[in-house]
Enzyme design. Structure first.
Site, PDB file in Angstrom:
ATOM      1  N   LYS A  32     -59.606  50.055  26.588  1.00 46.00           N
ATOM      2  CA  LYS A  32     -59.494  49.690  25.165  1.00 46.00           C
ATOM      3  C   LYS A  32     -59.330  50.963  24.349  1.00 46.00           C
ATOM      4  CE  LYS A  32     -63.100  48.293  22.523  1.00 46.00           C
ATOM      5  NZ  LYS A  32     -63.066  48.961  21.211  1.00 46.00           N
ATOM      6  N   ASP A  59     -57.410  47.850  20.031  1.00 45.22           N
ATOM      7  CA  ASP A  59     -58.433  47.220  19.186  1.00 45.22           C
ATOM      8  C   ASP A  59     -58.414  47.864  17.802  1.00 45.22           C
ATOM      9  OD1 ASP A  59     -60.891  46.349  18.062  1.00 45.22           O
ATOM     10  OD2 ASP A  59     -62.021  47.856  19.188  1.00 45.22           O
ATOM     11  N   LEU A  60     -57.560  47.344  16.928  1.00 44.00           N
ATOM     12  CA  LEU A  60     -57.486  47.887  15.567  1.00 44.00           C
ATOM     13  C   LEU A  60     -58.037  46.909  14.532  1.00 44.00           C
ATOM     14  CD1 LEU A  60     -54.042  49.744  15.774  1.00 44.00           C
ATOM     15  CD2 LEU A  60     -56.342  50.659  16.099  1.00 44.00           C
ATOM     16  N   LYS A  61     -58.434  45.726  14.978  1.00 46.45           N
ATOM     17  CA  LYS A  61     -59.113  44.739  14.116  1.00 46.45           C
ATOM     18  C   LYS A  61     -58.434  44.607  12.758  1.00 46.45           C
ATOM     19  CE  LYS A  61     -63.754  45.439  16.064  1.00 46.45           C
ATOM     20  NZ  LYS A  61     -63.544  46.618  16.924  1.00 46.45           N
ATOM     21  N   ASP A  64     -56.127  42.098   6.539  1.00 47.86           N
ATOM     22  CA  ASP A  64     -55.426  42.424   5.293  1.00 47.86           C
ATOM     23  C   ASP A  64     -54.669  41.167   4.848  1.00 47.86           C
ATOM     24  OD1 ASP A  64     -54.084  43.838   3.194  1.00 47.86           O
ATOM     25  OD2 ASP A  64     -54.180  45.672   4.376  1.00 47.86           O
ATOM     26  N   PRO A  66     -51.652  38.471   4.592  1.00 45.26           N
ATOM     27  CA  PRO A  66     -50.774  38.040   5.687  1.00 45.26           C
ATOM     28  C   PRO A  66     -49.492  38.871   5.840  1.00 45.26           C
ATOM     29  CG  PRO A  66     -51.659  36.126   4.561  1.00 45.26           C
ATOM     30  CD  PRO A  66     -52.107  37.324   3.776  1.00 45.26           C
ATOM     31  N   THR A 122     -70.585  42.034  17.175  1.00 47.33           N
ATOM     32  CA  THR A 122     -71.808  41.997  17.996  1.00 47.33           C
ATOM     33  C   THR A 122     -72.898  42.919  17.419  1.00 47.33           C
ATOM     34  OG1 THR A 122     -70.838  43.667  19.444  1.00 47.33           O
ATOM     35  CG2 THR A 122     -70.645  41.382  20.149  1.00 47.33           C
ATOM     36  N   ARG A 214     -70.124  52.893  25.931  1.00 46.83           N
ATOM     37  CA  ARG A 214     -70.995  54.037  26.175  1.00 46.83           C
ATOM     38  C   ARG A 214     -71.727  54.017  27.507  1.00 46.83           C
ATOM     39  NH1 ARG A 214     -73.227  53.269  20.169  1.00 46.83           N
ATOM     40  NH2 ARG A 214     -72.574  51.169  20.772  1.00 46.83           N
TER      41      ARG A 214
END
Ligand SMILES: O=C(O)c1cc(=O)[nH]c(=O)n1[C@@H]1O[C@H](COP(=O)(O)O)[C@@H](O)[C@H]1O
Length: 238
Positions: A32, A59-61, A64, A66, A122, A214
Site C-alpha cells: 500500500k 491509498d489516497l482516500k 472532494d 464529484p 479504524t 508498523r
C-alpha cells in the site's frame, strides 16, 4: 484480492522503501502506498514498485466534490494500480464519479482498479464519532450505512475494521470486499488505532484482506515478521 495481506509502506521516501524491501527480493508482495510516500515521490514510486512485480493499493482516500474526484481518478487510473480508495463520507454521487473517472482513465484493454470506500477510520472510536461527528447511531450502524451507500454507488467494497466485516458481508453480500487495517498481534502496541483485531479474528470474520503497517515495517526483522504474519493470517507456512 481475497486473502491478501497488504503491507502499508508508510515511509518518507523511496530510499526508505528500497531499504525495507531489500530482504524481500524476488517476492511479489501486495503493498500500500499512502499519502506520506505518494506526496513525496509521486507516480514514479508506483512505476518502480510495479516493475518489481508488486500489486499496489494506492491509498489516497479521495474526498472532494464529484467533478474533482472524477478528474483525479481519471488521472490515477493511468498508473494501473490494483486498488484505490475514497471516503464514503463524500457521498454516493462522489463515489459514482470516482468510478466513472477510473473507467474513463483506465489503460485500454485492462480492467479498472478495484475501488473501495473508507467507512469510519479504524482510529475512530464510537465515543469520538458521536461527540465529534454528531452521529447518533452506533459505530457499527454508521459503518453498515456507509457500506450500503458504497454498494449502491457501484463500488467494490469498503475499508472497515475487522469487527464490522461479518455484518457487512451479511448485509451487503459476500462478494463485497472488506479491507481491514487496525490489525495487531496481541503482543503489538495499538498506537493510534482504536478498533483493532488480531489476524486470526480477521480470518474468522471472513475479512477479504488485511492491511498491516508498523507491526511489519518497524520490526527489527521485517521478513521474519512478514512470514510470521502470513502464518497467522492464512494459517499456513509461506
Ligand atoms: O485506508 C486505509 O488504508 C486505512 C483506513 C483506516 O480506517 N485505518 C487505517 O489505519 N488505514 C491505513 O492502514 C495503515 C495501518 O497502519 P498500521 O496501524 O501501522 O498497521 C495505515 O497506512 C493507515 O493509513
Amino acid at each position: 484480492m481475497n486473502n491478501s495481506l497488504i503491507i502499508a509502506l508508510d515511509f518518507a521516501n523511496a530510499a526508505e522503501v528500497d531499504q525495507f524491501l531489500q530482504p524481500f527480493a524476488g517476492k511479489e508482495l501486495f503493498v500500500k502506498v499512502g499519502m506520506e510516500l505518494f506526496y513525496q515521490e509521486g507516480p514514479s514510486i508506483i512505476h518502480r514498485l510495479k516493475e518489481s512485480g508488486h500489486r499496489i493499493f494506492l491509498d489516497l482516500k479521495l474526498h472532494d466534490i464529484p467533478n474533482t474526484v472524477y478528474s483525479a481518478m481519471k488521472g490515477l487510473a493511468r498508473m494501473n494500480c490494483d486498488l484505490v480508495n475514497v471516503h464514503a463520507a463524500g457521498g454516493k454521487e462522489m463515489m459514482a464519479a470516482a468510478l466513472e473517472g477510473l473507467e474513463a482513465g483506465s489503460v485500454s484493454g485492462k480492467k479498472r482498479p478495484y475501488c473501495i470506500a473508507v467507512t469510519q477510520l479504524t482510529s475512530t472510536s464510537e465515543e469520538q464519532m458521536r461527540r465529534e461527528q454528531l452521529i447518533g447511531v452506533s459505530l457499527e450502524e454508521s459503518v453498515l450505512h456507509y457500506a450500503s451507500l458504497t454498494k449502491e454507488a457501484g463500488l467494490d467494497g469498503v475499508v472497515c475494521s475487522a469487527w464490522e466485516a461479518a455484518s457487512i458481508r451479511e448485509k451487503v453480500g459476500a462478494d463485497f470486499l472488506t479491507v481491514c487495517p487496525g490489525i495487531r498481534l496481541s503482543s503489538d502496541s495499538v498506537g493510534d488505532q482504536k478498533r483493532v483485531a488480531t489476524p486470526e479474528f480477521a480470518r474468522q470474520a471472513g475479512v477479504s484482506a488485511i492491511v498491516v503497517g508498523r507491526s511489519i515495517t518497524r520490526s527489527a526483522d521485517p521478513l521474519k515478521s512478514y512470514e510470521h504474519w502470513m502464518e497467522a493470517w492464512k494459517g499456513v507456512h509461506q
